[in-house]
Design a protein around this motif. Sequence first.
Motif, PDB file in Angstrom:
ATOM      1  N   GLN A  60       0.827  -1.200   0.000  1.00 13.27           N
ATOM      2  CA  GLN A  60       0.000   0.000   0.000  1.00 13.27           C
ATOM      3  C   GLN A  60       0.866   1.257   0.000  1.00 13.27           C
ATOM      4  O   GLN A  60       0.557   2.236  -0.693  1.00 13.27           O
ATOM      5  CB  GLN A  60      -0.933   0.001   1.215  1.00 13.27           C
ATOM      6  CG  GLN A  60      -2.072  -0.977   1.099  1.00 13.27           C
ATOM      7  CD  GLN A  60      -2.909  -1.051   2.359  1.00 13.27           C
ATOM      8  OE1 GLN A  60      -2.451  -0.715   3.448  1.00 13.27           O
ATOM      9  NE2 GLN A  60      -4.141  -1.522   2.224  1.00 13.27           N
ATOM     10  N   ASN A  63       2.284   1.603  -3.486  1.00 13.53           N
ATOM     11  CA  ASN A  63       1.230   2.030  -4.396  1.00 13.53           C
ATOM     12  C   ASN A  63       0.959   3.527  -4.250  1.00 13.53           C
ATOM     13  O   ASN A  63       0.808   4.237  -5.256  1.00 13.53           O
ATOM     14  CB  ASN A  63      -0.037   1.218  -4.137  1.00 13.53           C
ATOM     15  CG  ASN A  63      -1.066   1.402  -5.215  1.00 13.53           C
ATOM     16  OD1 ASN A  63      -0.738   1.702  -6.349  1.00 13.53           O
ATOM     17  ND2 ASN A  63      -2.326   1.213  -4.861  1.00 13.53           N
ATOM     18  N   ALA A  64       0.924   4.019  -3.026  1.00 11.39           N
ATOM     19  CA  ALA A  64       0.701   5.451  -2.803  1.00 11.39           C
ATOM     20  C   ALA A  64       1.844   6.273  -3.393  1.00 11.39           C
ATOM     21  O   ALA A  64       1.617   7.326  -4.003  1.00 11.39           O
ATOM     22  CB  ALA A  64       0.565   5.723  -1.310  1.00 11.39           C
ATOM     23  N   LEU A  66       3.782   5.431  -5.930  1.00 11.74           N
ATOM     24  CA  LEU A  66       3.687   5.385  -7.388  1.00 11.74           C
ATOM     25  C   LEU A  66       2.563   6.268  -7.915  1.00 11.74           C
ATOM     26  O   LEU A  66       2.700   6.920  -8.957  1.00 11.74           O
ATOM     27  CB  LEU A  66       3.497   3.946  -7.858  1.00 11.74           C
ATOM     28  CG  LEU A  66       4.699   3.025  -7.662  1.00 11.74           C
ATOM     29  CD1 LEU A  66       4.317   1.588  -7.977  1.00 11.74           C
ATOM     30  CD2 LEU A  66       5.870   3.487  -8.499  1.00 11.74           C
ATOM     31  N   LYS A  67       1.436   6.315  -7.210  1.00 10.22           N
ATOM     32  CA  LYS A  67       0.335   7.187  -7.624  1.00 10.22           C
ATOM     33  C   LYS A  67       0.750   8.651  -7.568  1.00 10.22           C
ATOM     34  O   LYS A  67       0.415   9.439  -8.463  1.00 10.22           O
ATOM     35  CB  LYS A  67      -0.886   6.965  -6.724  1.00 10.22           C
ATOM     36  CG  LYS A  67      -1.644   5.710  -7.049  1.00 10.22           C
ATOM     37  CD  LYS A  67      -2.866   5.580  -6.154  1.00 10.22           C
ATOM     38  CE  LYS A  67      -3.670   4.349  -6.485  1.00 10.22           C
ATOM     39  NZ  LYS A  67      -4.869   4.239  -5.647  1.00 10.22           N
ATOM     40  N   LYS A  68       1.490   9.019  -6.526  1.00 10.35           N
ATOM     41  CA  LYS A  68       1.953  10.394  -6.402  1.00 10.35           C
ATOM     42  C   LYS A  68       2.931  10.728  -7.528  1.00 10.35           C
ATOM     43  O   LYS A  68       2.858  11.794  -8.132  1.00 10.35           O
ATOM     44  CB  LYS A  68       2.632  10.591  -5.043  1.00 10.35           C
ATOM     45  CG  LYS A  68       3.090  11.997  -4.793  1.00 10.35           C
ATOM     46  CD  LYS A  68       3.707  12.130  -3.418  1.00 10.35           C
ATOM     47  CE  LYS A  68       4.214  13.543  -3.220  1.00 10.35           C
ATOM     48  NZ  LYS A  68       4.917  13.694  -1.950  1.00 10.35           N
ATOM     49  N   TYR A  70       3.059   9.350 -10.500  1.00  9.69           N
ATOM     50  CA  TYR A  70       2.304   9.448 -11.749  1.00  9.69           C
ATOM     51  C   TYR A  70       1.591  10.797 -11.842  1.00  9.69           C
ATOM     52  O   TYR A  70       1.588  11.430 -12.906  1.00  9.69           O
ATOM     53  CB  TYR A  70       1.281   8.317 -11.845  1.00  9.69           C
ATOM     54  CG  TYR A  70       0.346   8.496 -13.011  1.00  9.69           C
ATOM     55  CD1 TYR A  70       0.767   8.209 -14.302  1.00  9.69           C
ATOM     56  CD2 TYR A  70      -0.937   8.998 -12.829  1.00  9.69           C
ATOM     57  CE1 TYR A  70      -0.072   8.412 -15.385  1.00  9.69           C
ATOM     58  CE2 TYR A  70      -1.785   9.197 -13.900  1.00  9.69           C
ATOM     59  CZ  TYR A  70      -1.352   8.902 -15.174  1.00  9.69           C
ATOM     60  OH  TYR A  70      -2.190   9.108 -16.227  1.00  9.69           O
ATOM     61  N   ALA A  71       0.994  11.243 -10.748  1.00  9.23           N
ATOM     62  CA  ALA A  71       0.275  12.522 -10.766  1.00  9.23           C
ATOM     63  C   ALA A  71       1.225  13.672 -11.093  1.00  9.23           C
ATOM     64  O   ALA A  71       0.884  14.569 -11.879  1.00  9.23           O
ATOM     65  CB  ALA A  71      -0.401  12.753  -9.421  1.00  9.23           C
TER      66      ALA A  71
END
Length: 88
Positions: A60, A63-64, A66-68, A70-71
Motif C-alpha cells: 500500500q 502504491n501510494a 507510485l500514484k503520487k 504518476y500525478a
Amino acid sequence: MKKSKFTEQQIVAILKEVELGARVGETCRKHGISDATYYKWKAAYAGMEVSQLKQMRDLQTENARLKKMYAELALVHNALQDVVSRKL
C-alpha cells in the motif's frame, strides 16, 4: 481518521481467538471492543497472518508512492503539451 488502540498483530490475535472456538460476544467483552468493531476487523483482516499484514502495508505504501509519482509526471506532461501547442 482515528488511530486504533490495537496494533494489527493484536487484531489478528483477537480474530484467531474466535476462529479457535471462543464466542464473539465474550471475546469482545474481554478485549473491550464492540461486536461491530470485531466484524469490521474480520472483514478487513480475516485469514491474514502478521507477515501478510506487513507485506500488504508495504504494498500500500509503494502504491501510494507510485500514484503520487504518476500525478506529478502527468502535470509536467500537460504543462509541456500546453507550451508546445502554443508555439505552433
